[in-house]
Design a protein around this motif. Structure first.
Motif, PDB file in Angstrom:
ATOM      1  N   THR A  80      -3.504   5.891  12.334  1.00  0.00           N
ATOM      2  CA  THR A  80      -2.068   5.841  12.038  1.00  0.00           C
ATOM      3  C   THR A  80      -1.362   6.667  13.103  1.00  0.00           C
ATOM      4  OG1 THR A  80      -2.456   5.664   9.658  1.00  0.00           O
ATOM      5  CG2 THR A  80      -0.263   6.373  10.367  1.00  0.00           C
ATOM      6  N   ILE A  81      -0.432   6.056  13.809  1.00  0.00           N
ATOM      7  CA  ILE A  81       0.254   6.735  14.909  1.00  0.00           C
ATOM      8  C   ILE A  81       1.472   7.491  14.383  1.00  0.00           C
ATOM      9  CG2 ILE A  81       1.565   6.392  17.040  1.00  0.00           C
ATOM     10  CD1 ILE A  81      -0.221   3.989  17.623  1.00  0.00           C
ATOM     11  N   TYR A  82       1.564   8.761  14.785  1.00  0.00           N
ATOM     12  CA  TYR A  82       2.720   9.589  14.473  1.00  0.00           C
ATOM     13  C   TYR A  82       3.404   9.936  15.791  1.00  0.00           C
ATOM     14  CZ  TYR A  82       0.690  10.054   9.832  1.00  0.00           C
ATOM     15  OH  TYR A  82       0.184   9.784   8.586  1.00  0.00           O
ATOM     16  N   LYS A 138       5.081  11.408  18.902  1.00  0.00           N
ATOM     17  CA  LYS A 138       5.141  12.757  19.469  1.00  0.00           C
ATOM     18  C   LYS A 138       4.075  13.703  18.916  1.00  0.00           C
ATOM     19  CE  LYS A 138      10.101  12.494  20.438  1.00  0.00           C
ATOM     20  NZ  LYS A 138      11.418  13.148  20.272  1.00  0.00           N
ATOM     21  N   ARG A 139       3.212  13.192  18.033  1.00  0.00           N
ATOM     22  CA  ARG A 139       2.147  14.035  17.479  1.00  0.00           C
ATOM     23  C   ARG A 139       0.760  13.521  17.870  1.00  0.00           C
ATOM     24  NH1 ARG A 139       2.643  14.559  11.268  1.00  0.00           N
ATOM     25  NH2 ARG A 139       0.742  15.764  11.663  1.00  0.00           N
ATOM     26  N   GLY A 140       0.582  12.218  17.792  1.00  0.00           N
ATOM     27  CA  GLY A 140      -0.714  11.638  18.117  1.00  0.00           C
ATOM     28  C   GLY A 140      -1.084  10.552  17.135  1.00  0.00           C
ATOM     29  N   ALA A 141      -2.370  10.233  17.101  1.00  0.00           N
ATOM     30  CA  ALA A 141      -2.868   9.178  16.216  1.00  0.00           C
ATOM     31  C   ALA A 141      -3.918   9.779  15.291  1.00  0.00           C
ATOM     32  CB  ALA A 141      -3.465   8.036  17.030  1.00  0.00           C
ATOM     33  N   LEU A 142      -3.702   9.638  13.997  1.00  0.00           N
ATOM     34  CA  LEU A 142      -4.609  10.189  12.995  1.00  0.00           C
ATOM     35  C   LEU A 142      -5.670   9.160  12.635  1.00  0.00           C
ATOM     36  CD1 LEU A 142      -5.038  12.677  11.047  1.00  0.00           C
ATOM     37  CD2 LEU A 142      -3.787  11.304   9.337  1.00  0.00           C
ATOM     38  N   VAL A 143      -6.939   9.544  12.753  1.00  0.00           N
ATOM     39  CA  VAL A 143      -8.032   8.645  12.373  1.00  0.00           C
ATOM     40  C   VAL A 143      -8.007   8.464  10.856  1.00  0.00           C
ATOM     41  CG1 VAL A 143     -10.513   8.274  12.387  1.00  0.00           C
ATOM     42  CG2 VAL A 143      -9.414   9.398  14.335  1.00  0.00           C
ATOM     43  N   ARG A 144      -7.910   7.227  10.413  1.00  0.00           N
ATOM     44  CA  ARG A 144      -7.793   6.916   8.988  1.00  0.00           C
ATOM     45  C   ARG A 144      -9.148   6.916   8.299  1.00  0.00           C
ATOM     46  NH1 ARG A 144      -6.848   2.107   7.421  1.00  0.00           N
ATOM     47  NH2 ARG A 144      -6.131   2.754   5.366  1.00  0.00           N
ATOM     48  N   GLU A 145      -9.131   7.334   7.064  1.00  0.00           N
ATOM     49  CA  GLU A 145     -10.284   7.151   6.189  1.00  0.00           C
ATOM     50  C   GLU A 145     -10.046   5.887   5.382  1.00  0.00           C
ATOM     51  OE1 GLU A 145     -12.901   9.647   2.881  1.00  0.00           O
ATOM     52  OE2 GLU A 145     -11.014  10.451   3.641  1.00  0.00           O
ATOM     53  N   LEU A 146     -11.091   5.081   5.194  1.00  0.00           N
ATOM     54  CA  LEU A 146     -10.941   3.888   4.379  1.00  0.00           C
ATOM     55  C   LEU A 146     -10.611   4.297   2.949  1.00  0.00           C
ATOM     56  CD1 LEU A 146     -13.977   1.759   5.636  1.00  0.00           C
ATOM     57  CD2 LEU A 146     -11.566   1.388   6.150  1.00  0.00           C
ATOM     58  N   THR A 147      -9.642   3.632   2.352  1.00  0.00           N
ATOM     59  CA  THR A 147      -9.289   3.936   0.970  1.00  0.00           C
ATOM     60  C   THR A 147     -10.315   3.328   0.020  1.00  0.00           C
ATOM     61  OG1 THR A 147      -7.963   1.939   0.655  1.00  0.00           O
ATOM     62  CG2 THR A 147      -6.848   3.869   1.610  1.00  0.00           C
ATOM     63  N   ALA A 148     -10.330   3.815  -1.205  1.00  0.00           N
ATOM     64  CA  ALA A 148     -11.241   3.269  -2.214  1.00  0.00           C
ATOM     65  C   ALA A 148     -10.972   1.781  -2.434  1.00  0.00           C
ATOM     66  CB  ALA A 148     -11.081   4.043  -3.521  1.00  0.00           C
ATOM     67  N   ALA A 149      -9.697   1.398  -2.381  1.00  0.00           N
ATOM     68  CA  ALA A 149      -9.339  -0.016  -2.569  1.00  0.00           C
ATOM     69  C   ALA A 149      -9.884  -0.870  -1.429  1.00  0.00           C
ATOM     70  CB  ALA A 149      -7.821  -0.167  -2.669  1.00  0.00           C
ATOM     71  N   GLU A 150      -9.792  -0.356  -0.192  1.00  0.00           N
ATOM     72  CA  GLU A 150     -10.304  -1.094   0.951  1.00  0.00           C
ATOM     73  C   GLU A 150     -11.820  -1.272   0.859  1.00  0.00           C
ATOM     74  OE1 GLU A 150      -7.263  -0.047   4.617  1.00  0.00           O
ATOM     75  OE2 GLU A 150      -8.664   1.502   3.954  1.00  0.00           O
ATOM     76  N   VAL A 151     -12.515  -0.198   0.504  1.00  0.00           N
ATOM     77  CA  VAL A 151     -13.975  -0.274   0.373  1.00  0.00           C
ATOM     78  C   VAL A 151     -14.357  -1.304  -0.688  1.00  0.00           C
ATOM     79  CG1 VAL A 151     -16.040   1.002  -0.317  1.00  0.00           C
ATOM     80  CG2 VAL A 151     -14.363   2.080   1.176  1.00  0.00           C
ATOM     81  N   ARG A 152     -13.645  -1.287  -1.811  1.00  0.00           N
ATOM     82  CA  ARG A 152     -13.932  -2.239  -2.890  1.00  0.00           C
ATOM     83  C   ARG A 152     -13.677  -3.670  -2.438  1.00  0.00           C
ATOM     84  NH1 ARG A 152     -10.576  -0.462  -6.094  1.00  0.00           N
ATOM     85  NH2 ARG A 152      -8.914  -1.990  -5.810  1.00  0.00           N
ATOM     86  N   GLU A 153     -12.567  -3.900  -1.739  1.00  0.00           N
ATOM     87  CA  GLU A 153     -12.237  -5.257  -1.298  1.00  0.00           C
ATOM     88  C   GLU A 153     -13.236  -5.775  -0.268  1.00  0.00           C
ATOM     89  OE1 GLU A 153      -8.238  -4.927   0.026  1.00  0.00           O
ATOM     90  OE2 GLU A 153      -7.428  -4.652  -2.004  1.00  0.00           O
ATOM     91  N   PHE A 154     -13.643  -4.920   0.684  1.00  0.00           N
ATOM     92  CA  PHE A 154     -14.631  -5.346   1.670  1.00  0.00           C
ATOM     93  C   PHE A 154     -15.951  -5.685   0.980  1.00  0.00           C
ATOM     94  CE2 PHE A 154     -12.317  -2.217   4.670  1.00  0.00           C
ATOM     95  CZ  PHE A 154     -11.371  -3.178   4.984  1.00  0.00           C
ATOM     96  N   ALA A 155     -16.326  -4.872  -0.002  1.00  0.00           N
ATOM     97  CA  ALA A 155     -17.572  -5.118  -0.729  1.00  0.00           C
ATOM     98  C   ALA A 155     -17.508  -6.448  -1.477  1.00  0.00           C
ATOM     99  CB  ALA A 155     -17.852  -3.973  -1.700  1.00  0.00           C
ATOM    100  N   GLN A 156     -16.366  -6.750  -2.056  1.00  0.00           N
ATOM    101  CA  GLN A 156     -16.212  -8.006  -2.791  1.00  0.00           C
ATOM    102  C   GLN A 156     -16.337  -9.219  -1.869  1.00  0.00           C
ATOM    103  OE1 GLN A 156     -12.417  -7.298  -4.632  1.00  0.00           O
ATOM    104  NE2 GLN A 156     -13.309  -6.349  -6.463  1.00  0.00           N
TER     105      GLN A 156
END
Length: 209
Positions: free
Chosen positions: A61-63, A65-83
């Motif tokens: 996620t780009i902010y 003048k600050r930089g880009a924050l490496v995202r953690e996969l959300t629980a919903a994303e993990v569940r959807e990928f698994a499905q």
């Protein structure tokens, strides 16, 4: 407006993406354009383009003048990928012809042996690559290129979820036992059993209960 050199932007994208996937840039890390450009020996322009692409792909996620924050996969994303994976792998076993199923044990025997070696040596990056190859083989049974195309589109997310699986370090033997059970069910053609084993495997791995 100056064009971004496609080759430099591509190199930056591959390098940063690989570092995220391998855990060199863990979730929560703030990436600096300047620092990345220096480490990659290029200007900030292709790095900026690479980070924009990685944001579109869900890695950062780009902010401004600050930089880009490496995202953690959300629980919903993990569940959807698994499905999605569950649906495609189960369908692959259901659609497989007997000849394709018959050759699966021999085809995956070496993969399972290498999985065991990787886990014994705590080489989780190697295990993740082998596990992805193992699970993809069930989709390949379908002989359906469209199914494989959709499966491969979540390949990076699959890699990240495997590496984030607490069972890897806590109970690696369970991982191997469940993989062997999946293979046995696929070879026998019992796609109902395969689907149930896979669902339990994913629940243990990603806490989807």
């Amino acid at each position: 407006m100056t064009d971004v050199p496609a080759n430099a932007a591509e190199r930056a994208h591959v390098a940063i993406r690989t570092a995220i996937l391998n855990g060199d840039y863990a979730a929560g890390t703030m990436l600096s354009e300047s620092a990345l450009a220096a480490s990659l020996s290029m200007s900030r322009t292709p790095v900026r383009a690479a980070l924009g692409r990685l944001q579109d792909e869900g890695f950062v996620t780009i902010y401004p003048k600050r930089g880009a924050l490496v995202r953690e996969l959300t629980a919903a994303e993990v569940r959807e990928f698994a499905q999605v994976r569950h649906a495609l792998e189960s369908a692959g076993v259901r659609l497989a012809d007997p000849e394709a199923r018959a050759g699966l044990s021999m085809r995956l025997a070496e993969n399972l042996a290498r999985q065991e070696d990787a886990l014994h040596g705590k080489d989780f990056l190697q295990f993740a690559a082998l596990a992805m190859e193992f699970h993809r083989a069930f989709v390949e049974l379908s002989d359906n290129e469209t199914m494989l195309l959709f499966y491969d589109r979540i390949r990076d997310r699959q890699y990240r979820t495997i590496l984030g699986n607490p069972t890897l370090s806590r109970d690696p033997r369970l991982m191997l036992d469940e993989h062997r059970a999946l293979l046995n069910a696929a070879v026998s053609g019992d796609w109902h059993a395969f689907s149930e084993i896979l669902g339990n495997h994913q629940s243990h791995s990603y806490h989807l209960e």
